[in-house]
Motif scaffolding. Structure first.
Motif, mmCIF file in Angstrom:
data_model
loop_
_atom_site.group_PDB
_atom_site.id
_atom_site.type_symbol
_atom_site.label_atom_id
_atom_site.label_comp_id
_atom_site.label_asym_id
_atom_site.label_seq_id
_atom_site.Cartn_x
_atom_site.Cartn_y
_atom_site.Cartn_z
ATOM 1 N N LEU A 94 0.659 -0.844 1.265
ATOM 2 C CA LEU A 94 -0.275 -1.429 0.463
ATOM 3 C C LEU A 94 0.060 -2.733 -0.323
ATOM 4 O O LEU A 94 1.195 -2.639 -1.244
ATOM 5 N N ARG A 95 -0.275 -3.906 -0.203
ATOM 6 C CA ARG A 95 0.264 -5.141 -0.791
ATOM 7 C C ARG A 95 -0.741 -5.314 -2.099
ATOM 8 O O ARG A 95 -1.779 -5.551 -2.251
ATOM 9 N N VAL A 124 7.587 2.096 -15.279
ATOM 10 C CA VAL A 124 6.087 1.532 -15.070
ATOM 11 C C VAL A 124 5.387 2.164 -14.001
ATOM 12 O O VAL A 124 4.373 2.949 -14.102
ATOM 13 N N ALA A 125 5.958 2.335 -12.904
ATOM 14 C CA ALA A 125 5.661 2.752 -11.729
ATOM 15 C C ALA A 125 5.156 4.453 -11.856
ATOM 16 O O ALA A 125 4.028 4.938 -11.313
ATOM 17 N N LYS A 143 -5.281 8.072 -0.452
ATOM 18 C CA LYS A 143 -4.395 8.573 -1.312
ATOM 19 C C LYS A 143 -2.951 7.797 -1.391
ATOM 20 O O LYS A 143 -2.435 7.466 -0.402
ATOM 21 N N LEU A 144 -2.544 7.712 -2.747
ATOM 22 C CA LEU A 144 -1.360 6.929 -3.014
ATOM 23 C C LEU A 144 -0.042 8.060 -2.790
ATOM 24 O O LEU A 144 -0.227 9.172 -2.905
ATOM 25 N N LEU A 238 5.569 -4.818 -7.208
ATOM 26 C CA LEU A 238 5.512 -3.410 -6.806
ATOM 27 C C LEU A 238 4.495 -3.407 -5.684
ATOM 28 O O LEU A 238 3.178 -4.067 -5.669
ATOM 29 N N ASN A 239 4.791 -2.436 -4.694
ATOM 30 C CA ASN A 239 3.719 -2.245 -3.483
ATOM 31 C C ASN A 239 3.652 -0.810 -3.485
ATOM 32 O O ASN A 239 4.286 0.155 -3.979
ATOM 33 N N GLY A 240 2.758 -0.171 -2.351
ATOM 34 C CA GLY A 240 2.688 0.969 -2.336
ATOM 35 C C GLY A 240 2.456 1.673 -0.855
ATOM 36 O O GLY A 240 2.502 0.724 0.219
#
Length: 350
Positions: A94-95, A124-125, A143-144, A238-240
């Motif tokens: 995920l961008r 922070v993350a 879902k992350l 930050l990406n996921g």
């Protein structure tokens, strides 16, 4: 003495064996995954793609993944959440900033000035993880699974600069609204340009400067069309990784735990690798040693002044938080309230 089985028993055994093979094959799960753009460079190439190509081995699960970088799919990186919600893909790299128009809550992960270094970025993350996970599940059935950084996003210019204020009157490539407002604050003109189009935009003079990580810039050849780099980190990029709830719910609880552990391992690897790449790429871009991960160029490296550092750190309370909170609270009533309860204490903000 050789034992001979009746032919009828042999036929039954053969039939049983034939039935077992397809059953075993049917037990395997197939997922479709969207990856980072090929153009972004070494994290995609050396960490993400190998993980997905060896997914069953890395997770210990009977899952085969059809992995495609987004710039090979004909899907815009701003549409990732939409195509996930539509059920077209199961896992996404995920961008975050690119999808923040569809879900402004995401941008709370990477406000300008909030993560000036890797250690703060991790805090922070971790602090904001569950807020994003809950929101994505509610709004997009996604879902992350993990959060990771490309690393500090810095400034590249094709005109001489000695400090951040020198971008006054210049057109600067940005990738989200938060960064755009900051560039406006320092006197520049923000221009939204996709990563893939930035090299050409710099070359043609559509923009004078552009912001990205030094390793991604090196991989994409930005130093061919710029002259200066200012290694002042605006955001941590930050990406996921996220999975559709449909795919997640296909898995048994023990399989879910294995999957989460594997993604924890991958994101932890990327945090370490990203930090190694950052300094090495800064060296490569200016033609210095050690340079082991990229191509050598001859950019002028602009020293970061205490005043510039202070300008970026102060951006959280002056620009990025108020601007983002106003937008986010319109679509998600508790948005800024949750950020202030989770991330603000990590940054020492009251």
């Amino acid at each position: 003495m050789t034992l001979r089985l009746p032919s009828k028993m042999l036929a039954v055994a053969a039939l049983a064996a034939a039935l077992v093979l397809p059953a075993a094959a049917q037990d395997r799960i197939k997922f479709k995954a969207i990856g980072q753009p090929l153009a972004t460079g070494l994290i995609q190439k050396n960490k993400e793609q190998p993980f997905f190509e060896n997914f069953a081995q890395r997770t210990g699960l009977p899952i085969d993944v059809d992995y495609k970088p987004i710039d090979t799919l004909g899907v815009k990186d701003t549409e990732q959440l939409r195509v996930m919600k539509a059920g077209l893909f199961d896992i996404v790299s995920l961008r975050v900033s690119q999808n923040s128009r569809d879900e402004p809550t995401l941008l709370g992960l990477d406000l300008v000035g909030a993560s000036p270094d890797y250690a703060t970025g991790r805090k922070v993350a971790n602090a904001y993880f569950s807020t994003i996970d809950e929101r994505l599940q509610k709004q997009f059935n996604v879902k992350l699974l993990g959060v990771w950084p490309f690393g500090p996003q810095v400034l590249f210019c094709k005109k001489p600069i000695a400090k951040l204020a020198d971008v006054k009157g210049m057109k600067v490539r940005v990738y989200d609204q938060n960064l755009a407002k900051f560039i406006e604050m320092v006197g520049g003109t923000p221009v939204p340009v996709s990563f893939a189009d930035t090299h050409q935009s710099l070359s043609l003079g559509v923009v004078d400067c552009a912001i990205t990580g030094p390793s991604s810039a090196n991989s994409a050849g930005w130093p061919e069309v710029t002259t200066h780099q200012l290694p002042l980190g605006f955001q941590m990029a930050l990406n996921g990784y996220a999975i559709s709830l449909k795919a997640w719910n296909q898995l048994k609880p023990d399989q879910q735990a294995k999957l989460k552990t594997a993604f924890d391992g991958l994101t932890s690897e990327i945090w370490t690798y990203s930090e190694e790449l950052f300094q090495d790429a800064l060296n490569c871009n200016q033609g210095k040693d050690p340079c082991t991960t990229g191509k050598k160029f001859k950019l002028t490296n602009v020293a970061v002044s205490p005043a510039d550092l202070e300008l970026v750190r102060g951006a959280v309370t002056k620009v990025s938080l108020p601007v983002w909170a106003e937008v986010c609270d319109k679509s998600n009533a508790d948005c800024s309230k949750k950020w202030n309860a989770t991330v603000a204490p990590v940054l020492g903000l009251k």
